[in-house]
Design a protein around this motif. Structure first.
Motif, PDB file in Angstrom:
ATOM      1  N   ILE A  37     -58.334   3.894 -21.802  1.00  0.00           N
ATOM      2  CA  ILE A  37     -59.005   3.077 -22.810  1.00  0.00           C
ATOM      3  C   ILE A  37     -60.255   2.489 -22.175  1.00  0.00           C
ATOM      4  CG2 ILE A  37     -58.790   1.190 -24.468  1.00  0.00           C
ATOM      5  CD1 ILE A  37     -55.749   1.409 -24.172  1.00  0.00           C
ATOM      6  N   ILE A  38     -61.418   2.865 -22.685  1.00  0.00           N
ATOM      7  CA  ILE A  38     -62.695   2.432 -22.126  1.00  0.00           C
ATOM      8  C   ILE A  38     -63.327   1.412 -23.066  1.00  0.00           C
ATOM      9  CG2 ILE A  38     -64.988   3.155 -21.381  1.00  0.00           C
ATOM     10  CD1 ILE A  38     -63.824   5.934 -20.846  1.00  0.00           C
ATOM     11  N   ASN A  39     -63.662   0.252 -22.518  1.00  0.00           N
ATOM     12  CA  ASN A  39     -64.237  -0.837 -23.309  1.00  0.00           C
ATOM     13  C   ASN A  39     -65.665  -1.111 -22.867  1.00  0.00           C
ATOM     14  OD1 ASN A  39     -64.166  -3.020 -25.197  1.00  0.00           O
ATOM     15  ND2 ASN A  39     -63.914  -4.441 -23.490  1.00  0.00           N
ATOM     16  N   ILE A  40     -66.459  -1.699 -23.781  1.00  0.00           N
ATOM     17  CA  ILE A  40     -67.769  -2.223 -23.420  1.00  0.00           C
ATOM     18  C   ILE A  40     -67.729  -3.731 -23.642  1.00  0.00           C
ATOM     19  CG2 ILE A  40     -68.706  -1.734 -25.733  1.00  0.00           C
ATOM     20  CD1 ILE A  40     -70.665  -1.658 -22.396  1.00  0.00           C
ATOM     21  N   HIS A  41     -68.038  -4.473 -22.591  1.00  0.00           N
ATOM     22  CA  HIS A  41     -68.119  -5.932 -22.724  1.00  0.00           C
ATOM     23  C   HIS A  41     -69.575  -6.362 -22.610  1.00  0.00           C
ATOM     24  CE1 HIS A  41     -66.920 -10.073 -22.798  1.00  0.00           C
ATOM     25  NE2 HIS A  41     -67.597 -10.307 -21.691  1.00  0.00           N
ATOM     26  N   HIS A  42     -69.999  -7.228 -23.509  1.00  0.00           N
ATOM     27  CA  HIS A  42     -71.403  -7.589 -23.603  1.00  0.00           C
ATOM     28  C   HIS A  42     -71.772  -8.738 -22.652  1.00  0.00           C
ATOM     29  CE1 HIS A  42     -68.804  -9.117 -26.704  1.00  0.00           C
ATOM     30  NE2 HIS A  42     -69.647 -10.004 -27.166  1.00  0.00           N
ATOM     31  N   SER A  43     -71.433  -8.540 -21.380  1.00  0.00           N
ATOM     32  CA  SER A  43     -71.954  -9.389 -20.308  1.00  0.00           C
ATOM     33  C   SER A  43     -71.776  -8.645 -18.994  1.00  0.00           C
ATOM     34  CB  SER A  43     -71.251 -10.750 -20.252  1.00  0.00           C
ATOM     35  OG  SER A  43     -70.000 -10.652 -19.605  1.00  0.00           O
ATOM     36  N   PHE A  44     -72.455  -9.142 -17.967  1.00  0.00           N
ATOM     37  CA  PHE A  44     -72.356  -8.549 -16.638  1.00  0.00           C
ATOM     38  C   PHE A  44     -71.159  -9.196 -15.942  1.00  0.00           C
ATOM     39  CE2 PHE A  44     -73.634  -7.781 -12.193  1.00  0.00           C
ATOM     40  CZ  PHE A  44     -74.003  -6.452 -12.267  1.00  0.00           C
ATOM     41  N   LEU A  45     -69.992  -8.580 -16.128  1.00  0.00           N
ATOM     42  CA  LEU A  45     -68.762  -9.150 -15.568  1.00  0.00           C
ATOM     43  C   LEU A  45     -68.868  -9.269 -14.043  1.00  0.00           C
ATOM     44  CD1 LEU A  45     -66.110  -7.210 -17.695  1.00  0.00           C
ATOM     45  CD2 LEU A  45     -66.798  -9.605 -17.948  1.00  0.00           C
ATOM     46  N   PRO A  46     -68.261 -10.313 -13.465  1.00  0.00           N
ATOM     47  CA  PRO A  46     -67.268 -11.219 -14.064  1.00  0.00           C
ATOM     48  C   PRO A  46     -67.840 -12.422 -14.787  1.00  0.00           C
ATOM     49  CG  PRO A  46     -67.446 -11.651 -11.726  1.00  0.00           C
ATOM     50  CD  PRO A  46     -68.354 -10.483 -12.006  1.00  0.00           C
ATOM     51  N   ALA A  47     -69.140 -12.466 -15.041  1.00  0.00           N
ATOM     52  CA  ALA A  47     -69.707 -13.594 -15.782  1.00  0.00           C
ATOM     53  C   ALA A  47     -69.347 -13.513 -17.261  1.00  0.00           C
ATOM     54  CB  ALA A  47     -71.224 -13.609 -15.623  1.00  0.00           C
ATOM     55  N   PHE A  48     -69.038 -14.631 -17.852  1.00  0.00           N
ATOM     56  CA  PHE A  48     -68.861 -14.773 -19.301  1.00  0.00           C
ATOM     57  C   PHE A  48     -67.798 -13.824 -19.870  1.00  0.00           C
ATOM     58  CE2 PHE A  48     -73.409 -15.766 -18.395  1.00  0.00           C
ATOM     59  CZ  PHE A  48     -73.275 -17.151 -18.442  1.00  0.00           C
ATOM     60  N   ILE A  49     -66.618 -13.881 -19.275  1.00  0.00           N
ATOM     61  CA  ILE A  49     -65.475 -13.155 -19.817  1.00  0.00           C
ATOM     62  C   ILE A  49     -65.108 -13.731 -21.176  1.00  0.00           C
ATOM     63  CG2 ILE A  49     -62.978 -12.821 -19.485  1.00  0.00           C
ATOM     64  CD1 ILE A  49     -63.551 -12.649 -16.481  1.00  0.00           C
TER      65      ILE A  49
ATOM     66  N   HIS B  68     -65.562  -0.890 -18.753  1.00  0.00           N
ATOM     67  CA  HIS B  68     -64.403  -0.940 -17.864  1.00  0.00           C
ATOM     68  C   HIS B  68     -63.176  -0.383 -18.571  1.00  0.00           C
ATOM     69  CE1 HIS B  68     -62.476  -4.396 -19.947  1.00  0.00           C
ATOM     70  NE2 HIS B  68     -63.716  -4.695 -20.270  1.00  0.00           N
ATOM     71  N   TYR B  69     -62.182  -0.016 -17.783  1.00  0.00           N
ATOM     72  CA  TYR B  69     -60.892   0.361 -18.350  1.00  0.00           C
ATOM     73  C   TYR B  69     -60.161  -0.902 -18.787  1.00  0.00           C
ATOM     74  CZ  TYR B  69     -61.531   5.075 -16.468  1.00  0.00           C
ATOM     75  OH  TYR B  69     -62.011   6.334 -16.187  1.00  0.00           O
ATOM     76  N   VAL B  70     -59.420  -0.776 -19.853  1.00  0.00           N
ATOM     77  CA  VAL B  70     -58.703  -1.922 -20.409  1.00  0.00           C
ATOM     78  C   VAL B  70     -57.368  -2.101 -19.698  1.00  0.00           C
ATOM     79  CG1 VAL B  70     -57.619  -2.873 -22.490  1.00  0.00           C
ATOM     80  CG2 VAL B  70     -59.822  -1.683 -22.651  1.00  0.00           C
ATOM     81  N   THR B  71     -57.116  -3.333 -19.304  1.00  0.00           N
ATOM     82  CA  THR B  71     -55.815  -3.727 -18.769  1.00  0.00           C
ATOM     83  C   THR B  71     -55.329  -4.937 -19.568  1.00  0.00           C
ATOM     84  OG1 THR B  71     -56.740  -5.247 -17.128  1.00  0.00           O
ATOM     85  CG2 THR B  71     -56.471  -2.936 -16.465  1.00  0.00           C
ATOM     86  N   ASN B  72     -54.183  -5.464 -19.189  1.00  0.00           N
ATOM     87  CA  ASN B  72     -53.647  -6.621 -19.900  1.00  0.00           C
ATOM     88  C   ASN B  72     -54.392  -7.912 -19.583  1.00  0.00           C
ATOM     89  OD1 ASN B  72     -51.648  -5.166 -21.252  1.00  0.00           O
ATOM     90  ND2 ASN B  72     -50.253  -5.318 -19.515  1.00  0.00           N
ATOM     91  N   ASP B  73     -55.219  -7.907 -18.541  1.00  0.00           N
ATOM     92  CA  ASP B  73     -56.038  -9.065 -18.213  1.00  0.00           C
ATOM     93  C   ASP B  73     -57.386  -8.921 -18.906  1.00  0.00           C
ATOM     94  OD1 ASP B  73     -54.089 -10.179 -16.458  1.00  0.00           O
ATOM     95  OD2 ASP B  73     -54.703  -8.719 -14.930  1.00  0.00           O
ATOM     96  N   LEU B  74     -57.711  -9.841 -19.788  1.00  0.00           N
ATOM     97  CA  LEU B  74     -58.886  -9.736 -20.639  1.00  0.00           C
ATOM     98  C   LEU B  74     -60.165  -9.548 -19.826  1.00  0.00           C
ATOM     99  CD1 LEU B  74     -60.064  -9.908 -23.520  1.00  0.00           C
ATOM    100  CD2 LEU B  74     -60.282 -12.381 -23.172  1.00  0.00           C
TER     101      LEU B  74
END
Length: 300
Positions: free
Chosen positions: A205-217, A238-244
């Protein structure tokens, strides 16, 4: 016309690569691994065309390699090759997999209301840059239906929120099984997946998060970035895990902003970063270039 054109491209790709295979290996590092694997492939008249390797720690660490090879009559030889390789795999305590390039991975795309990441994936697929079989699109909104169905891709509207999450995921999982899905892409799908859903598709499961992680989770990262007065914004696939938003990172990129940019300005600039970052991550996954180790990735 679009569908016929895409089908022709995919068929041409499969024919061109009908004798191309990839061998993906992760194992404890020690001398002789590459020599043993190369000799093994030579026994089957396979020619290595690309070899990438990395040792996390040469003194007792973990070794990773991705080998792409050409082998005449590969599909006929494949069962014998895989059976014979078990001896080497046991000797070096390998986690390993043979993938065959002509076997296109089947992809499901999940989306909510913002279409920019979905559109980028569809454009890359339509133009022959994303070699996969996009089997279906699932959304908790109707907004993308016309776009998706214009390309003759099945579209399923499944409402989802925290009150009905279990029922929604049961429907989604049935569809994923029915369509024999290999990879799930969350193209700005704004729902949190349950642990049971994630466990059913580990590192797929591939996700797109709209910030430069680990900032602004988490939620509203652009607004929080604006409030913090950042000078760089970014996106992370990133790959999806149970940790948001804490799964193994595949790809990231950034863009510069300044004091004149509002939160909406940052969102507009960020969308361009999001869609390209996600497309690269998906492409690398489809090409078997991403190896997961603990909560990190090796990307060849």
């Amino acid at each position: 016309m679009v569908t016929n054109f895409v089908q022709e491209q995919l068929h041409h790709f499969q024919e061109k690569n009908r004798n191309t295979g990839r061998l993906i290996i992760k194992c404890p590092d020690q001398p002789g691994i590459v020599a043993a694997v190369s000799s093994f492939l030579k026994q089957f008249d396979a020619n290595i065309v690309e070899l990438s390797q990395y040792s996390m720690n040469p003194n007792g660490g973990t070794f990773f390699t991705r080998i792409e090879f050409e082998c005449i009559h590969l599909k006929d030889k494949a069962p014998q090759m895989e059976q014979a390789f078990m001896e080497i795999a046991d000797e070096f305590a390998m986690e390993w997999k043979f993938n065959y390039v002509s076997d296109l991975k089947r992809t499901a795309i999940f989306v909510s209301q913002e279409p920019h990441c979905l559109l980028e994936l569809l454009w890359e697929w339509q133009s022959g840059e994303l070699m996969t079989d996009i089997a279906l699109v699932i959304s908790n909104h109707e907004d993308a239906r016309e776009i998706v169905e214009s390309m003759q891709i099945p579209f399923y509207h499944i409402p989802a929120n925290k009150e009905i999450r279990k029922e929604a995921e049961e429907k989604q999982l049935r569809l994923l099984k029915e369509y024999q899905i290999d990879v799930i892409v969350l193209a700005r799908y704004m729902q949190i997946l349950t642990p049971s859903f994630v466990a059913a598709h580990p590192n797929k499961i591939i996700n797109i998060h709209h910030s430069f992680l680990p900032a602004f989770i988490g939620a509203r990262p652009y607004e929080r970035a604006y409030d913090r007065g950042v000078k760089l914004i970014g996106a992370t696939s990133h790959y999806v895990t149970n940790d948001l938003d804490e799964g193994p990172i595949i790809e990231q990129d950034i863009g510069r902003v300044d004091h004149r940019d509002s939160a909406d300005d940052m969102k507009k600039a960020g969308r361009a970063i999001e869609r390209t970052v996600l497309a690269r991550a998906v492409k690398w996954h489809l090409e078997d270039r991403v190896l997961v180790h603990q909560n990190k990735t090796v990307v060849f």
